[in-house]
Design a protein around this motif. Structure first.
Motif: not given
Ligand SMILES: COc1ccc(Cn2nnc3c2[C@](C)(O)CC[C@@H]3OC(=O)NC(C)C)cc1
Ligand SMILES: [Co+2]
Length: 366
Positions: A27-33, A345-350, A355-362
């Motif tokens: 889980r990652q929060s979005y930025n301030n705004d 190369q490194f790659e993730h799907t998010l 409500t927030r970001k999810e880095v699915l492939s972490r």
């Protein structure tokens, strides 16, 4: 609780989670705004409505993590490239409980070496073997009901490449952190480039500042559509297009000791139907028959010649060329920097939740 996977993996991921509820990504929060979304009742309700779809994507992500953990144990100097791909692909098929177009491999196993950045997988009769000094990008995809996890990492044995891999890993994590609802794609590219180019790597006594490959991008993803139209640049100067709620993105960065620019070269292995092309009347019976095989086995997912071979297709090159000439298929040749260079190369799907970001492939590895 979840049961334990065997070594090598053999148990479908669905059987490891009796509750059929699969682990969330990072889980990652979005930025301030955009932070208000975390507590908005309207957005939290939207979130509840999407659970079933997200649970499927998380199952595909868990398959990706378990397959790549296993593959790291066999991807060693001396293994044949074809053997490596087939072991990876059979592992995906088993752990995802492959079922036609509803669950399986999302696109060909990219195992591009050294100066080849992407879209390389062995064709039939390839006898190449992984070497100690290789820099291999393992880029593979899993899908359930067309929901694709596209994630990649770089394997290298010679520690001299560690600074290159570190540069790209940090650049990709920067791109993942910068991503968010209403964020401009050009701002992500600028942030990625700044981190990437702050690194250098020394090879054979020469010091290189790591360059982003400026004509490779991340991309939005949609059901059965690996490239859904938005490109995420990895250098400054991109478009001001913004990311939107509910979108999926493959955030991938490529660092190079070469020109930082790829061109098409070598034999083509990757093909994919043009998503927007409708029915085209075909005269050549063999082209018609091949298109039927493609529609039934891949639909609009990417495939490679090896996947046609394993289905028993033979003497298909002319029909394949015909389908490309009429615009039904597009060929995706290997993308190469200069011959003596090295690309990582490194790659993730998010996923951009309401409500927030999810880095699915972490995963614990990257
Ligand atoms: C036909 O099989 C595939 C497999 C994966 C993809 C997913 N993708 N879409 N674009 C790219 C990719 C890769 C393979 O992830 C990484 C490189 C590439 O980036 C890029 O900007 N390319 C430009 C030259 C347009 C596409 C097709
Ligand atoms: Co990819």
């Amino acid at each position: 609780g979840p049961k334990k996977q065997t070594e090598p993996p053999s148990i479908p991921v669905a059987d490891l989670f009796p509750s059929k509820i699969f682990p969330e990504g990072e889980r990652q929060s979005y930025n301030n705004d955009q932070r208000w979304r975390e507590t908005s009742e309207e957005k939290r309700e939207l979130e509840r409505l999407e659970f079933d779809i997200l649970n499927e994507v998380r199952q595909a992500a868990e398959v990706h993590r378990q397959v790549r953990q296993y593959i790291r144990t066999i991807a060693k100097p001396g293994i044949g490239m074809t053997d490596l791909c087939e072991r990876l692909e059979n592992c995906v098929r088993q752990l995802i409980s492959e079922n036609g177009l509803e669950a399986g491999i999302a696109f060909p196993t990219g195992c591009s070496l050294n100066y080849v950045a992407a879209h390389w997988t062995p064709n039939a009769n390839d006898t190449s073997v992984l070497q100690y000094n290789d820099v291999m990008k393992l880029d593979f995809g899993t899908q359930i009901n067309g929901r694709i996890i596209d994630s990649a990492f770089t394997v290298a044995f010679n520690p001299r490449y560690n600074p290159l891999l570190k540069a790209v890993r940090e650049a990709t994590d920067t791109g993942v952190r910068e991503a968010g609802i209403d964020v401009r794609l050009c701002d992500i590219g600028a942030a990625v480039q700044e981190v990437m180019e702050s690194h250098e790597v020394e090879l054979d006594g020469k010091v290189y500042q790591v360059k982003c490959v400026r004509n490779l991008n991340g991309h939005s993803i949609a059901p059965y559509r690996i490239h859904a139209g938005k490109s995420v640049p990895i250098v400054k100067g991109g478009e001001a297009t913004r990311m939107e709620e509910g979108e999926y993105f493959a955030i991938e960065t490529f660092g190079s000791t070469g020109r930082g620019y790829v061109h098409e070269d070598l034999d083509t292995s990757h093909y994919m139907k043009n998503f927007d092309v409708g029915h085209v009347p075909l005269r050549l019976p063999r082209a018609k028959a091949l298109l039927n095989v493609i529609d039934r086995n891949f639909g609009t997912l990417a495939f490679c010649k090896r996947y046609l071979d394993r289905l028993g297709e033979t003497k298909y090159l002319m029909a394949l060329k015909n389908l490309c000439d009429v615009g039904i298929l597009d060929p995706y040749p290997p993308l190469c920097d200069t011959k003596s260079s090295y690309v990582a190369q490194f790659e993730h799907t998010l996923y951009l939740h309401p409500t927030r970001k999810e880095v699915l492939s972490r995963g614990p590895d990257y």
